[in-house]
Design an enzyme around this catalytic site. Structure first.
Site, mmCIF file in Angstrom:
data_model
loop_
_atom_site.group_PDB
_atom_site.id
_atom_site.type_symbol
_atom_site.label_atom_id
_atom_site.label_comp_id
_atom_site.label_asym_id
_atom_site.label_seq_id
_atom_site.Cartn_x
_atom_site.Cartn_y
_atom_site.Cartn_z
ATOM 1 N N PRO A 9 0.779 -1.222 0.000
ATOM 2 C CA PRO A 9 0.000 0.000 0.000
ATOM 3 C C PRO A 9 0.822 1.291 0.000
ATOM 4 O O PRO A 9 1.871 1.365 0.633
ATOM 5 C CB PRO A 9 -0.824 -0.097 1.290
ATOM 6 C CG PRO A 9 -0.176 -1.142 2.108
ATOM 7 C CD PRO A 9 0.482 -2.083 1.153
ATOM 8 N N ASN A 10 0.294 2.241 -0.754
ATOM 9 C CA ASN A 10 0.823 3.613 -0.837
ATOM 10 C C ASN A 10 2.111 3.748 -1.651
ATOM 11 O O ASN A 10 2.592 4.861 -1.847
ATOM 12 C CB ASN A 10 1.019 4.222 0.567
ATOM 13 C CG ASN A 10 -0.276 4.244 1.349
ATOM 14 O OD1 ASN A 10 -1.272 4.760 0.849
ATOM 15 N ND2 ASN A 10 -0.296 3.658 2.527
ATOM 16 N N TYR A 22 10.881 9.011 1.156
ATOM 17 C CA TYR A 22 10.840 8.049 0.043
ATOM 18 C C TYR A 22 11.397 8.594 -1.271
ATOM 19 O O TYR A 22 11.432 7.882 -2.269
ATOM 20 C CB TYR A 22 9.404 7.541 -0.150
ATOM 21 C CG TYR A 22 8.865 6.848 1.094
ATOM 22 C CD1 TYR A 22 9.399 5.633 1.510
ATOM 23 C CD2 TYR A 22 7.850 7.426 1.868
ATOM 24 C CE1 TYR A 22 8.937 5.009 2.667
ATOM 25 C CE2 TYR A 22 7.378 6.804 3.016
ATOM 26 C CZ TYR A 22 7.924 5.598 3.408
ATOM 27 O OH TYR A 22 7.472 4.975 4.547
ATOM 28 N N ASN A 74 8.151 -5.676 -1.188
ATOM 29 C CA ASN A 74 8.077 -4.571 -0.244
ATOM 30 C C ASN A 74 6.611 -4.508 0.202
ATOM 31 O O ASN A 74 5.779 -3.894 -0.466
ATOM 32 C CB ASN A 74 8.490 -3.257 -0.900
ATOM 33 C CG ASN A 74 8.466 -2.105 0.103
ATOM 34 O OD1 ASN A 74 7.981 -2.266 1.226
ATOM 35 N ND2 ASN A 74 8.984 -0.951 -0.290
ATOM 36 N N GLU A 98 13.225 -9.371 0.849
ATOM 37 C CA GLU A 98 12.456 -8.232 1.357
ATOM 38 C C GLU A 98 13.208 -6.945 1.022
ATOM 39 O O GLU A 98 14.433 -6.890 1.162
ATOM 40 C CB GLU A 98 12.350 -8.386 2.887
ATOM 41 C CG GLU A 98 11.653 -7.251 3.590
ATOM 42 C CD GLU A 98 11.699 -7.420 5.122
ATOM 43 O OE1 GLU A 98 12.474 -8.256 5.625
ATOM 44 O OE2 GLU A 98 10.968 -6.667 5.790
ATOM 45 N N ARG A 107 13.764 3.771 12.117
ATOM 46 C CA ARG A 107 12.511 4.518 12.257
ATOM 47 C C ARG A 107 11.740 4.091 13.521
ATOM 48 O O ARG A 107 12.339 3.554 14.445
ATOM 49 C CB ARG A 107 11.694 4.373 10.967
ATOM 50 C CG ARG A 107 12.459 4.976 9.764
ATOM 51 C CD ARG A 107 11.672 4.882 8.478
ATOM 52 N NE ARG A 107 10.443 5.661 8.544
ATOM 53 C CZ ARG A 107 9.466 5.569 7.646
ATOM 54 N NH1 ARG A 107 9.594 4.730 6.614
ATOM 55 N NH2 ARG A 107 8.375 6.304 7.765
HETATM 56 C C1 DQA Z 1 8.401 0.970 3.576
HETATM 57 C C2 DQA Z 1 8.555 1.140 5.088
HETATM 58 C C3 DQA Z 1 7.242 0.840 5.785
HETATM 59 O O1 DQA Z 1 7.403 0.976 7.191
HETATM 60 C C4 DQA Z 1 6.173 1.823 5.340
HETATM 61 O O2 DQA Z 1 4.938 1.525 5.941
HETATM 62 C C5 DQA Z 1 6.051 1.873 3.857
HETATM 63 C C6 DQA Z 1 7.262 1.833 3.043
HETATM 64 C C7 DQA Z 1 9.675 1.356 2.801
HETATM 65 O O3 DQA Z 1 9.777 0.964 1.648
HETATM 66 O O4 DQA Z 1 10.554 2.025 3.349
HETATM 67 O O5 DQA Z 1 4.970 2.066 3.325
HETATM 68 O O6 DQA Z 1 8.135 -0.395 3.303
#
Ligand code: DQA
Length: 150
Positions: A9-10, A22, A74, A98, A107
């Site tokens: 997601p996102n 990002y 991811n 991963e 984080r």
């Molecule tokens: C992420 C890290 C995750 O904690 C976060 O929720 C994401 C992106 C990353 O690629 O750094 O959506 O997977």
């Protein structure tokens, strides 16, 4: 040697979403990086899949059984919550790496658990989008070693 890259997601919001964390490159750039890396590494095919829905990710992992040799995943926020994605990866037992764009280990506390990571043989974090090329490289060497030992 066929690879599947799965994004949770996102990640379709890359470029817009928290660029300080990002970066400013968009999702199309991420897809291009994966395709270029796959060509260079000698994969016969690559699919780059993205979904905001946990069940759709589980479905795509299940469908990979028998047709995909390796997965780069991811799971985004589902990394830290989804036992269903972990179980799907374990069910198909396809070698998986991963990847995270950010350095998740630096984080928040809630990002320190990775369920999907428990089914992956390697992890790449904090390398931005080029981390996907690195993850595919790790996957390719693993698959080539596996092939050579048969
Ligand atoms: C992420 C890290 C995750 O904690 C976060 O929720 C994401 C992106 C990353 O690629 O750094 O959506 O997977």
């Amino acid at each position: 040697m066929k690879a599947l890259v799965i994004n949770g997601p996102n990640l379709n919001m890359l470029g817009i979403r928290e660029p300080g964390i990002y970066g400013s490159d968009n999702y199309e750039t991420l897809v291009q990086i994966c395709q270029d890396a796959a060509d260079e590494l000698g994969f016969d095919g690559i699919e780059v899949f993205q979904s905001n829905h946990e069940g759709a990710i589980v479905d795509r992992i299940q469908e990979a059984y028998g047709s995909i040799d390796g997965i780069v995943i991811n799971p985004a926020a589902y990394t830290h919550t989804s036992v269903a994605i972990l179980d799907a990866l374990k069910a198909v037992a396809i070698p998986s790496v991963e990847v995270h764009i950010s350095a998740v280990e630096e984080r928040e506390d809630f990002r320190q658990v990775s369920y999907a990571g428990m089914a992956c043989f390697a992890r790449v974090t904090g390398e931005g989008l080029s981390g996907y090329a690195r993850a595919l490289e790790i996957l390719a060497s693993h698959l080539k070693e596996k092939q050579a030992s048969i």
